[in-house]
Design a protein around this motif. Structure first.
Motif, PDB file in Angstrom:
ATOM      1  N   SER A 123      40.830  41.079  46.155  1.00 16.91           N
ATOM      2  CA  SER A 123      39.618  40.720  45.420  1.00 16.91           C
ATOM      3  C   SER A 123      39.314  41.727  44.324  1.00 16.91           C
ATOM      4  O   SER A 123      38.824  41.357  43.248  1.00 16.91           O
ATOM      5  N   VAL A 124      39.625  43.005  44.563  1.00 19.90           N
ATOM      6  CA  VAL A 124      39.430  44.036  43.539  1.00 19.90           C
ATOM      7  C   VAL A 124      40.282  43.729  42.317  1.00 19.90           C
ATOM      8  O   VAL A 124      39.791  43.663  41.180  1.00 19.90           O
ATOM      9  N   VAL A 125      41.567  43.542  42.545  1.00 18.94           N
ATOM     10  CA  VAL A 125      42.507  43.327  41.441  1.00 18.94           C
ATOM     11  C   VAL A 125      42.243  42.002  40.737  1.00 18.94           C
ATOM     12  O   VAL A 125      42.233  41.928  39.503  1.00 18.94           O
ATOM     13  N   SER A 126      42.013  40.942  41.504  1.00 19.24           N
ATOM     14  CA  SER A 126      41.808  39.629  40.895  1.00 19.24           C
ATOM     15  C   SER A 126      40.493  39.563  40.124  1.00 19.24           C
ATOM     16  O   SER A 126      40.428  38.946  39.049  1.00 19.24           O
ATOM     17  N   SER A 127      39.419  40.182  40.629  1.00 16.38           N
ATOM     18  CA  SER A 127      38.143  40.178  39.917  1.00 16.38           C
ATOM     19  C   SER A 127      38.277  40.856  38.565  1.00 16.38           C
ATOM     20  O   SER A 127      37.849  40.324  37.534  1.00 16.38           O
ATOM     21  N   LEU A 128      38.880  42.027  38.562  1.00 18.55           N
ATOM     22  CA  LEU A 128      39.067  42.757  37.318  1.00 18.55           C
ATOM     23  C   LEU A 128      39.994  42.004  36.377  1.00 18.55           C
ATOM     24  O   LEU A 128      39.758  41.930  35.165  1.00 18.55           O
ATOM     25  N   SER A 129      41.046  41.397  36.925  1.00 16.63           N
ATOM     26  CA  SER A 129      42.001  40.650  36.102  1.00 16.63           C
ATOM     27  C   SER A 129      41.353  39.436  35.455  1.00 16.63           C
ATOM     28  O   SER A 129      41.551  39.176  34.257  1.00 16.63           O
ATOM     29  N   PHE A 130      40.556  38.685  36.214  1.00 15.28           N
ATOM     30  CA  PHE A 130      39.936  37.483  35.648  1.00 15.28           C
ATOM     31  C   PHE A 130      38.845  37.831  34.647  1.00 15.28           C
ATOM     32  O   PHE A 130      38.604  37.069  33.703  1.00 15.28           O
ATOM     33  N   LEU A 131      38.174  38.968  34.815  1.00 16.13           N
ATOM     34  CA  LEU A 131      37.246  39.409  33.773  1.00 16.13           C
ATOM     35  C   LEU A 131      37.999  39.668  32.475  1.00 16.13           C
ATOM     36  O   LEU A 131      37.534  39.321  31.385  1.00 16.13           O
ATOM     37  N   GLY A 132      39.181  40.266  32.596  1.00 18.76           N
ATOM     38  CA  GLY A 132      40.010  40.483  31.412  1.00 18.76           C
ATOM     39  C   GLY A 132      40.501  39.175  30.814  1.00 18.76           C
ATOM     40  O   GLY A 132      40.503  38.995  29.584  1.00 18.76           O
ATOM     41  N   VAL A 133      40.923  38.241  31.664  1.00 15.77           N
ATOM     42  CA  VAL A 133      41.399  36.933  31.190  1.00 15.77           C
ATOM     43  C   VAL A 133      40.291  36.182  30.469  1.00 15.77           C
ATOM     44  O   VAL A 133      40.504  35.580  29.408  1.00 15.77           O
ATOM     45  N   ILE A 134      39.077  36.215  31.039  1.00 12.25           N
ATOM     46  CA  ILE A 134      37.942  35.528  30.415  1.00 12.25           C
ATOM     47  C   ILE A 134      37.616  36.156  29.060  1.00 12.25           C
ATOM     48  O   ILE A 134      37.304  35.453  28.089  1.00 12.25           O
TER      49      ILE A 134
END
Length: 312
Positions: A123-134
């Motif tokens: 969840s840490v990695v995916s949350s940060l990654s999707f903020l970057g993707v958005i």
């Protein structure tokens, strides 16, 4: 709150406990551990779970929200749900073991520990990654508005989402397997800092362009273009999301930095004692994010109201 194996190590590094005991004694004389009731963890976890479920349901329900941008937001909500689910699962698991309701072999307990910790790390990695993707998605919307639908196709969005989830799963597995290695912690810290810098650069560029267009419109005395206003609003929303994420996750990553740099220093030891507070901030991030979506997106707010009132 009782934490599982790798998270317990992040709270109290092994080299700190085995190292300079005099430093620990000095730190303990003026710094005490912060105890947070288990009920607060459970309450925040339940609130976050319900909120993010509503966001996912609203996006799935409304066909107007079936676009790459909202799909990415939906994935971010799922990432926040992982934080809530893993927190609730950990609490229930530990309470059942402590009260003797659940009796398991030590090997099975260790496997359960690893699964729950992998959910947290993912969840840490995916949350940060999707903020970057958005952020990248909004950047394309603003700078390549006429070509957006040809650049960010549904197929590319699906590939991006699948890649993020796969990378998050693999990286969390590696982190759990080698959680005692400072190299792994440095990689996690480096990824956090890289994504922050990337998003800050994108937002600064987006606001610079928005400001330039506002000046151009003002000088030409023409009415504002609707989609420019919407893009600016989206950039503001994502900037708020980034700020909330930094405030909520920043102390945790600073905690990791101190583990690597000064595990036996009394001041660092004092900072370690507030680990439960950092966990609360992480859960608060997953509680705040859905509120930002609901109040800043009129379409999503309307759909959330329909979902709550069961107006299907």
């Amino acid at each position: 709150m009782s934490t599982l194996a790798p998270l317990r190590l992040l709270r109290e590094p092994s080299n700190a406990s085995e190292g300079n005991h005099s430093n620990a004694t000095v730190g303990a004389s003026w710094c005490q551990r912060l105890d947070i009731p288990n009920e607060l963890f459970l309450a925040l976890g339940l609130v976050s779970l319900v909120e993010n479920l509503l966001v996912v349901a609203a996006i799935l329900k409304n066909r107007n929200l079936h676009s790459p941008t909202y799909y990415f937001i939906c994935c971010l909500a799922v990432s926040d749900m992982l934080v809530s689910i893993s927190n609730l699962a950990e609490m229930l698991f530990m309470l059942l073991l402590e009260h003797g309701v659940l009796v398991m072999r030590p090997s099975i307990v260790r496997h359960m520990d690893s699964i729950i910790d992998m959910l947290i790390c993912s969840s840490v990695v995916s949350s940060l990654s999707f903020l970057g993707v958005i952020a990248v998605d909004r950047y394309i919307t603003i700078f390549y508005a006429l070509r957006y639908h040809s650049i960010m196709t549904l197929q590319r969005a699906v590939v991006t989402m699948a890649s993020v989830w796969l990378a998050s799963t693999v990286s969390s597995t590696v982190l759990i397997a080698y959680y005692r290695s400072n190299t792994v912690l440095l990689c996690l810290i480096g990824f956090f800092l890289f994504m922050l810098v990337l998003m800050l650069v994108l937002y600064i560029h987006m606001f610079a362009l928005a400001r330039h267009h506002l000046h151009s419109i003002s000088s030409q005395q023409k009415p504002p273009i609707a989609h420019r206003g919407g893009s600016l609003k989206g950039a503001v929303t994502l900037t708020i999301l980034l700020g909330v994420f930094f405030i909520c996750w920043g102390p945790f990553f600073f905690h990791l930095i101190l583990i690597v740099t000064c595990p036996t220093n009394p001041f660092c030891t004092c900072f370690f004692s507030y680990f439960n507070l950092f966990l609360i901030l992480i859960i608060c991030n997953s509680v705040i994010d859905p509120l930002i979506y609901a109040f800043r997106s009129q379409e999503l707010r309307r759909t959330l109201r329909e979902v709550v009132t069961c107006s299907w």
